[in-house]
Design a protein around this motif. Sequence first.
Motif, short mmCIF file in Angstrom:
data_model
loop_
_atom_site.label_atom_id
_atom_site.label_comp_id
_atom_site.label_asym_id
_atom_site.label_seq_id
_atom_site.Cartn_x
_atom_site.Cartn_y
_atom_site.Cartn_z
N LYS A 29 0.97 -1.25 0.16
CA LYS A 29 -0.33 -0.15 -0.04
C LYS A 29 0.87 1.44 -0.23
N ILE A 30 1.81 1.27 0.67
CA ILE A 30 2.53 2.45 0.66
C ILE A 30 3.49 2.71 -0.30
N ALA A 31 4.29 1.21 -0.86
CA ALA A 31 4.96 1.81 -1.94
C ALA A 31 4.36 2.22 -2.87
N THR A 32 3.13 1.70 -3.55
CA THR A 32 2.02 2.21 -4.34
C THR A 32 1.46 3.66 -4.39
N GLU A 33 1.98 3.80 -3.41
CA GLU A 33 1.35 5.58 -2.95
C GLU A 33 2.22 6.00 -4.40
N SER A 34 3.73 5.90 -5.02
CA SER A 34 4.31 6.56 -5.47
C SER A 34 5.49 5.60 -6.80
N ILE A 35 4.76 4.98 -6.43
CA ILE A 35 5.55 3.90 -7.11
C ILE A 35 4.07 2.87 -8.46
N PRO A 36 4.31 3.04 -9.76
CA PRO A 36 2.57 2.51 -10.48
C PRO A 36 2.61 0.97 -9.42
N PRO A 37 1.45 0.16 -9.21
CA PRO A 37 1.83 -0.94 -8.90
C PRO A 37 2.21 -2.26 -8.89
N LEU A 38 2.25 -2.26 -11.03
CA LEU A 38 2.74 -3.77 -11.89
C LEU A 38 4.18 -3.35 -11.23
N LEU A 39 5.02 -2.32 -11.62
CA LEU A 39 5.96 -1.85 -12.39
C LEU A 39 6.45 -1.89 -10.28
#
Length: 310
Positions: A29-39
């Motif tokens: 959840k935290i990682a995908t706040e500013s990094i696109p989820p699949l990437l």
Amino acid sequence: MSTNGRDIRIWLALAAVYIVWGSTYLAIKIATESIPPLLSGGIRFVVASAVLGTAVLVRKGRQPYRISRRELGGAALVGLLLLTLGNGMVALAEQYISSGLAALLVASVPLWLILLRAAFRDRPHVLTMAGVLVGFAGVAGLSLGGGTSAKAVGIVVILLGSVAWSVGSFLSPRIPMPKDPFVASTVEMIAGGLGLLLLGGASGERLHIDEITGSSLLALAYLVAFGSLLAFTSYVWLLGNAPISLVSTYAYVNPVVAVGLGVLVLDEQVTRGMLVAGVLIVAGVALVVSTERRKRVAEPEGAALRRVSS
């Protein structure tokens, strides 16, 4: 090593699996706040595969990598199902739903595995099927509990990912795979990570370095170092040193950890309906695991349970 020393190692490894795998939902959840989820998932698994693959090479040499094309293809297929379609859908779904809700829905994976067994003429025990019914009653409660259209999208996506993860788990012990579990995992992570990078690029995701926050970067590093390496290594060690009945308890501990962390760290809301449905899912999975333990299931099913992780 003494029995007490061995017991301490078992409980330390279990703690890593319980807490780390339960915390990966929060980290995603935290990682995908500013990094696109699949990437983000693709980067995570490609980096983790490089680290794990290098460690195997340093410790064991090239011999474990002498695998057939069928074994390579089997591991790659499992990686695409588990990581590209399974874990990738978790990251996508968490754009629409809370990390706690995602964890509760993913907890249904052992229930899907039982249905797959039944579909292939393996008759589960009546108590196992009772656990499946109880667990899916909870899944239905979470899925039909109302909410926004965005929440509905997230629930559908994560259920599709759970089914993909279950199919990969079911196939893993039934198709040719590398004999060394760490080599198999390296291949799975390479295939799954590359699949996520390709899927992310094809769907229009772009990585903007200047927009990545420190918290997202730390969360991604945590997922690589702890989620994909420490917890998995601990789990593989546990399989050879502890009863599968004890190890498989992570299946109903992880969602409890995930929900708790979501509330404490992200102030996620847990409604009464969500709590009741979550209890049903965890109770259903616990009944399935305890019944299968009493049946003394052979290695193929133990291997299937091993794959149910984040």
